[in-house]
Design an enzyme around this catalytic site. Structure first.
Site, PDB file in Angstrom:
ATOM      1  N   ILE A 207      -1.966  -7.626  -8.942  1.00 22.85           N
ATOM      2  CA  ILE A 207      -1.432  -6.575  -9.825  1.00 22.85           C
ATOM      3  C   ILE A 207       0.055  -6.817 -10.083  1.00 22.85           C
ATOM      4  O   ILE A 207       0.571  -6.515 -11.158  1.00 22.85           O
ATOM      5  CB  ILE A 207      -1.664  -5.190  -9.171  1.00 22.85           C
ATOM      6  CG1 ILE A 207      -3.174  -4.893  -9.098  1.00 22.85           C
ATOM      7  CG2 ILE A 207      -0.925  -4.093  -9.940  1.00 22.85           C
ATOM      8  CD1 ILE A 207      -3.535  -3.648  -8.291  1.00 22.85           C
ATOM      9  N   ALA A 208       0.759  -7.379  -9.108  1.00 24.48           N
ATOM     10  CA  ALA A 208       2.212  -7.566  -9.203  1.00 24.48           C
ATOM     11  C   ALA A 208       2.593  -8.354 -10.450  1.00 24.48           C
ATOM     12  O   ALA A 208       1.974  -9.377 -10.770  1.00 24.48           O
ATOM     13  CB  ALA A 208       2.716  -8.295  -7.957  1.00 24.48           C
TER      14      ALA A 208
ATOM     15  N   GLY B  32       0.355   1.488  -4.847  1.00 32.01           N
ATOM     16  CA  GLY B  32      -0.397   1.309  -3.600  1.00 32.01           C
ATOM     17  C   GLY B  32      -0.988   2.598  -3.052  1.00 32.01           C
ATOM     18  O   GLY B  32      -2.144   2.618  -2.599  1.00 32.01           O
TER      19      GLY B  32
ATOM     20  N   HIS C 261      -0.936 -10.436 -19.740  1.00 37.74           N
ATOM     21  CA  HIS C 261      -0.527  -9.049 -19.504  1.00 37.74           C
ATOM     22  C   HIS C 261       0.973  -8.863 -19.692  1.00 37.74           C
ATOM     23  O   HIS C 261       1.705  -8.568 -18.752  1.00 37.74           O
ATOM     24  CB  HIS C 261      -0.954  -8.588 -18.098  1.00 37.74           C
ATOM     25  CG  HIS C 261      -0.554  -7.165 -17.806  1.00 37.74           C
ATOM     26  ND1 HIS C 261      -1.088  -6.092 -18.486  1.00 37.74           N
ATOM     27  CD2 HIS C 261       0.362  -6.644 -16.958  1.00 37.74           C
ATOM     28  CE1 HIS C 261      -0.536  -4.974 -18.042  1.00 37.74           C
ATOM     29  NE2 HIS C 261       0.360  -5.282 -17.123  1.00 37.74           N
TER      30      HIS C 261
ATOM     31  N   ASN D 186       9.716 -11.009  -7.654  1.00 35.40           N
ATOM     32  CA  ASN D 186       8.299 -10.913  -7.285  1.00 35.40           C
ATOM     33  C   ASN D 186       7.624 -12.257  -7.015  1.00 35.40           C
ATOM     34  O   ASN D 186       6.630 -12.314  -6.286  1.00 35.40           O
ATOM     35  CB  ASN D 186       7.529 -10.148  -8.371  1.00 35.40           C
ATOM     36  CG  ASN D 186       7.898  -8.670  -8.368  1.00 35.40           C
ATOM     37  OD1 ASN D 186       8.585  -8.198  -7.468  1.00 35.40           O
ATOM     38  ND2 ASN D 186       7.430  -7.931  -9.368  1.00 35.40           N
TER      39      ASN D 186
ATOM     40  N   ALA E  63       0.796  -1.234   0.000  1.00 38.24           N
ATOM     41  CA  ALA E  63       0.000   0.000   0.000  1.00 38.24           C
ATOM     42  C   ALA E  63       0.826   1.280   0.000  1.00 38.24           C
ATOM     43  O   ALA E  63       0.294   2.347  -0.288  1.00 38.24           O
ATOM     44  CB  ALA E  63      -0.933   0.000   1.212  1.00 38.24           C
TER      45      ALA E  63
ATOM     46  N   ASP F  67      -4.892  -2.678 -19.667  1.00 40.16           N
ATOM     47  CA  ASP F  67      -4.773  -2.892 -21.109  1.00 40.16           C
ATOM     48  C   ASP F  67      -6.007  -2.379 -21.851  1.00 40.16           C
ATOM     49  O   ASP F  67      -5.888  -1.791 -22.932  1.00 40.16           O
ATOM     50  CB  ASP F  67      -4.534  -4.385 -21.407  1.00 40.16           C
ATOM     51  CG  ASP F  67      -3.258  -4.877 -20.747  1.00 40.16           C
ATOM     52  OD1 ASP F  67      -2.257  -4.136 -20.784  1.00 40.16           O
ATOM     53  OD2 ASP F  67      -3.263  -5.985 -20.172  1.00 40.16           O
TER      54      ASP F  67
ATOM     55  N   GLY G 233       4.290   2.913  -5.302  1.00 43.32           N
ATOM     56  CA  GLY G 233       3.869   3.833  -6.356  1.00 43.32           C
ATOM     57  C   GLY G 233       2.426   3.610  -6.780  1.00 43.32           C
ATOM     58  O   GLY G 233       1.690   4.562  -7.033  1.00 43.32           O
TER      59      GLY G 233
ATOM     60  N   ARG H  53       8.709  -7.764 -18.278  1.00 45.51           N
ATOM     61  CA  ARG H  53       8.018  -8.088 -17.025  1.00 45.51           C
ATOM     62  C   ARG H  53       8.542  -9.402 -16.448  1.00 45.51           C
ATOM     63  O   ARG H  53       8.615  -9.577 -15.242  1.00 45.51           O
ATOM     64  CB  ARG H  53       6.504  -8.157 -17.255  1.00 45.51           C
ATOM     65  CG  ARG H  53       5.880  -6.789 -17.545  1.00 45.51           C
ATOM     66  CD  ARG H  53       4.376  -6.920 -17.653  1.00 45.51           C
ATOM     67  NE  ARG H  53       3.716  -5.685 -18.043  1.00 45.51           N
ATOM     68  CZ  ARG H  53       3.626  -5.230 -19.294  1.00 45.51           C
ATOM     69  NH1 ARG H  53       4.212  -5.891 -20.280  1.00 45.51           N
ATOM     70  NH2 ARG H  53       2.971  -4.116 -19.548  1.00 45.51           N
TER      71      ARG H  53
HETATM   72  N1  LIG Z   1      -1.033  -5.483 -13.569  1.00 49.85           N
HETATM   73  C1  LIG Z   1      -0.674  -4.349 -14.130  1.00 49.85           C
HETATM   74  O1  LIG Z   1      -1.304  -3.900 -15.102  1.00 49.85           O
HETATM   75  C2  LIG Z   1       0.480  -3.562 -13.609  1.00 49.85           C
HETATM   76  C3  LIG Z   1       1.330  -4.109 -12.681  1.00 49.85           C
HETATM   77  N2  LIG Z   1       2.383  -3.401 -12.174  1.00 49.85           N
HETATM   78  C4  LIG Z   1       3.246  -4.062 -11.182  1.00 49.85           C
HETATM   79  O2  LIG Z   1       2.871  -3.687  -9.871  1.00 49.85           O
HETATM   80  C5  LIG Z   1       3.985  -3.884  -8.987  1.00 49.85           C
HETATM   81  C6  LIG Z   1       4.181  -2.692  -8.074  1.00 49.85           C
HETATM   82  O3  LIG Z   1       4.551  -1.561  -8.812  1.00 49.85           O
HETATM   83  P1  LIG Z   1       4.862  -0.160  -8.070  1.00 49.85           P
HETATM   84  O4  LIG Z   1       3.800   0.158  -7.102  1.00 49.85           O
HETATM   85  O5  LIG Z   1       5.190   0.809  -9.128  1.00 49.85           O
HETATM   86  O6  LIG Z   1       6.193  -0.538  -7.273  1.00 49.85           O
HETATM   87  P2  LIG Z   1       6.798   0.180  -5.955  1.00 49.85           P
HETATM   88  O7  LIG Z   1       8.174  -0.327  -5.774  1.00 49.85           O
HETATM   89  O8  LIG Z   1       6.592   1.647  -6.051  1.00 49.85           O
HETATM   90  O9  LIG Z   1       5.854  -0.354  -4.795  1.00 49.85           O
HETATM   91  C7  LIG Z   1       5.841  -1.678  -4.395  1.00 49.85           C
HETATM   92  C8  LIG Z   1       5.549  -1.703  -2.915  1.00 49.85           C
HETATM   93  O10 LIG Z   1       5.495  -3.069  -2.510  1.00 49.85           O
HETATM   94  C9  LIG Z   1       6.066  -3.152  -1.228  1.00 49.85           C
HETATM   95  N3  LIG Z   1       6.448  -4.525  -0.934  1.00 49.85           N
HETATM   96  C10 LIG Z   1       7.519  -5.221  -1.379  1.00 49.85           C
HETATM   97  N4  LIG Z   1       7.518  -6.456  -0.856  1.00 49.85           N
HETATM   98  C11 LIG Z   1       6.402  -6.541  -0.079  1.00 49.85           C
HETATM   99  C12 LIG Z   1       5.853  -7.556   0.715  1.00 49.85           C
HETATM  100  N5  LIG Z   1       6.426  -8.744   0.840  1.00 49.85           N
HETATM  101  N6  LIG Z   1       4.705  -7.292   1.386  1.00 49.85           N
HETATM  102  C13 LIG Z   1       4.114  -6.088   1.281  1.00 49.85           C
HETATM  103  N7  LIG Z   1       4.593  -5.088   0.542  1.00 49.85           N
HETATM  104  C14 LIG Z   1       5.735  -5.315  -0.138  1.00 49.85           C
HETATM  105  C15 LIG Z   1       7.244  -2.175  -1.266  1.00 49.85           C
HETATM  106  O11 LIG Z   1       7.665  -1.807   0.045  1.00 49.85           O
HETATM  107  C16 LIG Z   1       6.637  -1.020  -2.048  1.00 49.85           C
HETATM  108  O12 LIG Z   1       6.042  -0.062  -1.207  1.00 49.85           O
HETATM  109  C17 LIG Z   1       5.183  -4.172  -9.892  1.00 49.85           C
HETATM  110  O13 LIG Z   1       5.438  -5.551  -9.906  1.00 49.85           O
HETATM  111  C18 LIG Z   1       4.708  -3.703 -11.263  1.00 49.85           C
HETATM  112  O14 LIG Z   1       5.365  -4.335 -12.303  1.00 49.85           O
HETATM  113  C19 LIG Z   1       2.591  -2.101 -12.532  1.00 49.85           C
HETATM  114  C20 LIG Z   1       1.746  -1.490 -13.439  1.00 49.85           C
HETATM  115  C21 LIG Z   1       0.669  -2.183 -14.082  1.00 49.85           C
HETATM  116  O1  LIG Z   2       4.970  -2.181 -17.897  1.00 47.85           O
HETATM  117  C1  LIG Z   2       5.125  -2.489 -16.709  1.00 47.85           C
HETATM  118  O2  LIG Z   2       6.121  -3.044 -16.246  1.00 47.85           O
HETATM  119  C2  LIG Z   2       3.997  -2.215 -15.781  1.00 47.85           C
HETATM  120  C3  LIG Z   2       2.758  -2.756 -16.375  1.00 47.85           C
HETATM  121  O3  LIG Z   2       2.422  -3.904 -16.238  1.00 47.85           O
HETATM  122  C4  LIG Z   2       2.019  -1.872 -17.278  1.00 47.85           C
HETATM  123  O4  LIG Z   2       2.227  -0.643 -17.278  1.00 47.85           O
HETATM  124  O5  LIG Z   2       1.182  -2.393 -18.007  1.00 47.85           O
END
Ligand SMILES: NC(=O)C1=CN([C@@H]2O[C@H](COP(=O)(O)OP(=O)(O)OC[C@H]3O[C@@H](n4cnc5c(N)ncnc54)[C@H](O)[C@@H]3O)[C@@H](O)[C@H]2O)C=CC1
Ligand SMILES: O=C([O-])CC(=O)C(=O)O
Length: 336
Positions: free
Chosen positions: A136-137, A32, A196, A113, A27, A169, A30, A106
């Site tokens: 989402i991860a 969260g 994705h 992850n 949460a 998407d 970026g 990814r």
């Molecule tokens: N499904 C989708 O369409 C998309 C997925 N993503 C993915 O979402 C994920 C997060 O992206 P951001 O928020 O930008 O990254 P970020 O690095 O800004 O935030 C991730 C957060 O997760 C926390 N974290 C790490 N390990 C943890 C754990 N074991 N338990 C709880 N919290 C934990 C970190 O402390 C951090 O606050 C990435 O894997 C990214 O690729 C990003 C954009 C689109």
């Molecule tokens: O591109 C990335 O790594 C994050 C993501 O999943 C997206 O923006 O669709």
């Protein structure tokens, strides 16, 4: 007299049904933070639980001053904190994990992850096995199968309650089309199927109001690699966060609305799907009708043109590998 108490009871049970605890794991990240903000603004969310390995309580304190009705609580980064964040949750969103840097795919995030998602899935299986889990991860194509394997190993897997969030998407596809056509993106409903990442993202323009776009290679590439555009522009500072928060909040809202009995809610999402199991692809994103129990009905891909057939073939090849990688990871690394 009977009527009054009957009505009262009905009113009570209706309001009890509408108590929705939503938990965000990751949460303070970026995604969260803006995702939690949007959830705080959603009147369907009555309790917001925020967990992160760092910074959860701070984000919660900040959001808790917003004058909407819901309560917000941040939890300590301990096993007990995590369990308490999850207990009683109706919906859990998982944006925990590292984002990409320029030059990475990814799949390059898998090594970091996979274990984060595995461990969080375990905590969900123990503390909220009935919750709807929205992953989402990245890489979503692998992290969703990882969750499924963890739930199976604990005997609590319900395929109707596990969702990979692919909403971004379709959000992108409708926006990009509206830019080309000079239309309102709200009127552009583009179906996107598959997974994705890269070529597993298959936009089906032949089914849209602009079937001619299915031969627009530039547009197709932009939808498939929209994430890269943001990664490049952020130049090492991460990937899409704000648009993803919007997409995640939309998906959560749809799941909550369906949970509260609203009918006809359809979202594209990456789920345990019968559509291509005969090709060894156990998870697939297509239009999914949501209901009180989660997945209600999985819609087939429908009629597509020859170019889209080719894209779908390429998608299935990669998707199979991504899914197998997730399944193998849990088999080889079951964790504690
Ligand atoms: N499904 C989708 O369409 C998309 C997925 N993503 C993915 O979402 C994920 C997060 O992206 P951001 O928020 O930008 O990254 P970020 O690095 O800004 O935030 C991730 C957060 O997760 C926390 N974290 C790490 N390990 C943890 C754990 N074991 N338990 C709880 N919290 C934990 C970190 O402390 C951090 O606050 C990435 O894997 C990214 O690729 C990003 C954009 C689109
Ligand atoms: O591109 C990335 O790594 C994050 C993501 O999943 C997206 O923006 O669709």
């Amino acid at each position: 007299m009977f009527m009054a108490s009957h009505i009262q009871r009905r009113a009570f049970s209706a309001s009890a049904r509408n108590l929705s605890k939503v938990t965000v794991l990751g949460a303070a990240g970026g995604i969260g933070q803006p995702l939690s903000l949007l959830l705080k603004l959603n009147p369907r969310v009555t309790e917001l639980a925020l967990y992160d390995i760092r910074g959860g309580p701070g984000v919660a304190a900040d959001l808790s001053h917003i004058n909407t009705k819901s309560t917000v609580k941040g939890y300590d980064p301990t096993p007990t904190g995590l369990a308490n964040a999850l207990k009683g949750a109706e919906v859990v969103l998982i944006p925990a994990g590292v984002p990409r840097k320029p030059g990475m795919t990814r799949d390059d995030l898998f090594n970091t992850n996979a274990s984060i998602v595995r461990d969080l899935a375990k905590a969900c299986a123990e503390s909220c096995p009935e919750a709807k889990i929205l992953v989402i991860a990245n890489p979503v194509n692998s992290t969703v199968p990882i969750c499924a394997e963890v739930f199976k190993s604990r005997g609590v897997y319900n395929p109707k309650r596990l969702f990979g969030v692919t909403t971004l998407d379709v959000v992108r596809a409708s926006r990009f089309v509206s830019e080309l056509k000079g239309t309102d993106p709200a009127d552009e409903n583009i179906t996107v199927v598959g997974g994705h990442s890269g070529v597993t993202i298959v936009p089906l323009f032949s089914q849209s109001k602009h079937p001619e776009l299915s031969s627009n290679a530039e547009l197709i590439h932009r939808v498939q690699f929209g994430g890269d555009e943001v990664v490049k522009a952020k130049a090492g500072a991460g990937s899409a966060t704000l648009s993803m928060a919007m997409a995640g909040a939309r998906m959560a809202e749809s799941v909550l609305r369906a949970g509260q009995g609203e009918k006809g809610i359809i979202e594209p999402t990456f789920v345990d799907s019968p559509l291509y199991k005969d090709r060894g692809v156990d998870f697939f994103s297509s239009k999914v009708e949501l209901g009180p129990n989660g997945v209600e009905k999985i819609h087939p891909v429908g009629k597509i043109d020859a170019n889209e057939e080719k894209m779908l073939e390429a998608c299935l090849v990669d998707l199979k590998k991504n899914i197998e990688k997730g399944v193998a990871f849990v088999a080889q690394n079951p964790g504690k």
